[in-house]
Write an enzyme that holds these catalytic residues in place. Structure first.
Site, PDB file in Angstrom:
ATOM      1  CE  LYS A  72      -4.085  -1.461   2.302  1.00 51.14           C
ATOM      2  NZ  LYS A  72      -5.202  -1.350   3.151  1.00 51.14           N
ATOM      3  CG  ASP A 109      -8.869   1.332   3.542  1.00 52.08           C
ATOM      4  OD1 ASP A 109      -9.564   0.490   3.179  1.00 52.08           O
ATOM      5  OD2 ASP A 109      -7.539   1.004   3.369  1.00 52.08           O
TER       6      ASP A 109
END
Ligand code: ATR
Length: 286
Positions: A72, A109
């Protein structure tokens, strides 16, 4: 599902390893329901080949991909641009390959977390939250809550990590009440009765250690609390059970998994994601 042919669009999830991901089941079910000729594949990319993986998306005509552990952060330097949100969270979980060939890093997210709360009728604006943990997931949650004006206390086993998260947040949200504390039964006892929302971002309670919980057995859990456990395997964690038994509202990581996925799906396809189908598929894949 319709046949794969010359018009099939491809997306996937880049990670290492990716064998246990439930995202292909969730996204492909959504493509099928929406009648889209798209496929979502696992993309195992070795940490030494992250740059090649990212550039491969463009070369091979992918519409984009999700990015999971441990890539990520590593993907960020290989992208053409990164949204302000992903920049602030410090991680990219979704790549969009634009029609002009530019690859943009997003993070879904935070929106996934806020959408999960909204679906359950919890309005975080102006409330007080305690976040347990200070890792990558905590950063996304804390950014989401800060962006809607929630005051936040970060409690973490390693205090220095909580402190550095608070310093980063304070630079983006200078007027928001923020603080960092060690994660102990005493600090939970002191802080949680004053809070509206308790979020667990630690890995405590994750399969196979399903009998663990970040909430100490001996502490009563306030019934007025909303408890959000980001752990999604098992679907009901021990913390969620503790919350439910105390009369509190319990939310689970599967909800956030689905809504962050739905946000990515919508970025790629430009259509509204069939969320219910994604919930069912994710549960079945677990
Ligand atoms: P993620 O991206 O899922 O947030 P991470 O960055 O590895 O993963 O963060 C894991 C979080 O769980 C951290 O807050 C970690 O605490 P430390 O910073 O002290 O390591 C927390 N965590 C993991 N195991 C824990 C345990 N046994 N007790 C308390 N906290 C734990």
């Amino acid at each position: 599902m319709g046949a794969i042919n010359g018009n099939t669009r491809v997306v996937g999830v880049m990670g290492w390893p990716v064998e246990h991901t439930v995202s292909p089941a969730m996204h492909n079910a959504a493509f099928q329901t929406a009648g889209l000729n798209w496929r979502y594949l696992p993309l195992p990319v070795h940490p030494d080949r992250v740059g090649q993986g990212v550039h491969g998306l463009l070369a091979l005509g992918f519409a984009g991909c999700n990015v999971t552990v441990p890539h990520k952060q590593a993907v960020m330097e290989h992208l053409d641009d990164i949204t302000a949100e992903a920049q602030a969270i410090g991680a990219v979980n979704t790549i969009l390959v634009q029609t002009d060939g530019r690859m943009i890093g997003h993070n879904t997210d935070a929106t996934g977390f806020l959408r999960s709360l909204a679906e359950r009728g919890f309005r975080p604006e102006g409330t007080r939250a305690v976040v347990m943990g200070a890792g990558g997931a905590a950063r996304a949650v804390a950014y989401a809550l800060a962006s809607v004006g929630t005051s936040i206390k970060i409690l973490n086993r390693t205090l220095s990590r909580a402190e550095s998260l608070v310093v980063d947040l304070a630079s983006l949200f200078p007027t928001l009440p923020l603080c960092s504390l060690s994660l102990t039964p005493a600090t939970l006892h002191q802080e949680v009765p004053l809070a509206d929302l308790l979020v667990n971002t630690t890995s405590l309670g994750m399969w196979p250690q399903v009998e663990r919980s970040a909430w100490p057995e001996e502490l009563p859990l306030p019934p007025s609390l909303t408890v959000f456990d980001l752990v999604y395997n098992p679907v009901e964690t021990k913390l969620m059970r503790q919350a439910r038994e105390a009369g509190a509202l319990a939310m689970g990581g599967l909800e956030m998994l689905v809504y962050q996925g739905a946000a990515a799906w919508e970025l790629w396809t430009g259509q509204k994601a069939p969320v219910e189908v994604m919930v069912t598929a994710a549960k079945a894949a677990l």
